[in-house]
Scaffold this active site. Sequence first.
Site, mmCIF file in Angstrom:
data_model
loop_
_atom_site.group_PDB
_atom_site.id
_atom_site.type_symbol
_atom_site.label_atom_id
_atom_site.label_comp_id
_atom_site.label_asym_id
_atom_site.label_seq_id
_atom_site.Cartn_x
_atom_site.Cartn_y
_atom_site.Cartn_z
ATOM 1 N N CYS A 1 -4.331 35.319 -1.401
ATOM 2 C CA CYS A 1 -4.615 35.053 -2.821
ATOM 3 C C CYS A 1 -5.978 35.607 -3.232
ATOM 4 O O CYS A 1 -6.127 36.137 -4.324
ATOM 5 C CB CYS A 1 -4.633 33.550 -3.118
ATOM 6 N N ASP A 2 -6.997 35.445 -2.387
ATOM 7 C CA ASP A 2 -8.369 35.682 -2.829
ATOM 8 C C ASP A 2 -9.086 36.847 -2.151
ATOM 9 O O ASP A 2 -10.181 37.220 -2.581
ATOM 10 C CB ASP A 2 -9.208 34.400 -2.604
ATOM 11 N N CYS B 1 -6.975 30.726 1.226
ATOM 12 C CA CYS B 1 -5.837 31.647 1.148
ATOM 13 C C CYS B 1 -6.331 33.082 1.048
ATOM 14 O O CYS B 1 -6.795 33.519 -0.007
ATOM 15 C CB CYS B 1 -4.967 31.293 -0.063
#
Length: 306
Positions: free
Chosen positions: A137-138, A134
């Site tokens: 997200c990261d 992701c």
Amino acid sequence: MPQNFDVIIIGGGGAGLTAALYASRAKLSTALFEKLVPGGQIALTDIVENYPGFPDGVTGGEIATRMEQQAKKYGTQIIYEGVEQIQSANKSFEVKTAKNAYQAKAIIIASGAFYRQLGVPGEKELIGKGVSYCAVCDGAFFKNQELVVVGGGDSAMQEGLFLTRFASKITVVHRRDQLRASPILQERAKNHEKINFIWNSVVSGVEGKDKMTAVKIKNVKTQEEKPFKANGLFVFIGQDPATSYLKGFVDLDEKGYVETKENLETSVPGVFACGEVRAGAVKQLVSACGEGCEAALAAQHYIENT
Ligand code: NAP
């Protein structure tokens, strides 16, 4: 909290939230089950550029939040529990989670799909320590670092382009010498100064102890395998359907996607499926929403006529 509903929808992505909007506006008591946060894959997407009506694009987070608000406004109840099993019970259905059991007259399956893993040594051990599925997200953890992206589809190109905001260099490793992604994303990725490609190659291992330090890259033509230094690995090699809870309940195809008839009804009358979880779906947000609408109208017709 009521345990009996007209319609239970499983999954809060674009398909599920649209089904919830239509079912609630039809004055059916509607519950939507979601394990994490509503929005599904859109909520994990940076920008959506191909949803009609947004010529400048719209962030995945914004459209997901707006869809959730709209469904709730008309009465959808969102229940944050993972569904573990569905059974037919006396002309209705019982939906079981780890904590509770709920009843509904009709079910809409919209549980989507999740990103596939490579299945190579070191990958599992280094998830969250360099390995990710992701970018939204990261990505921010990799400022000025070097990343490897695996895959040649729309997800790999779109997420790879997003990661250029943070990374100093991105190497896309693809198993063929041609991308599968749509031409517009291919062009942007190929023209981006931070993105390089390694063709005809796969990532065959991930190295590092507490933190990823390198991957192994294997050329599938020559079988030559070499270490390649990188701080992070983002894998976008397609999805698998989230249907393990449906085995033995509705017919699934050989890949595990839910089979449906013309009106999106599954092999079980009163159970409908829409969006990415459905065999044959084209996997676009706009079509997932269209299918969510169609499934809700079919569920309404089923409830009114049985
Ligand atoms: P995808 O289109 O199935 O592409 C997966 C890519 O990963 C392919 O290039 C494939 O290689 C490669 N691959 C598969 N298994 C592999 C393995 N074990 N090792 C190495 N490489 C592997 O998946 P996706 O990109 O996630 O897209 C899924 C669907 O969502 C598509 O229909 C796509 O159009 C849609 N989508 C659309 C957008 C958008 O409209 N902006 C954004 C994201 C996704 P091959 O090419 O050799 O098969």
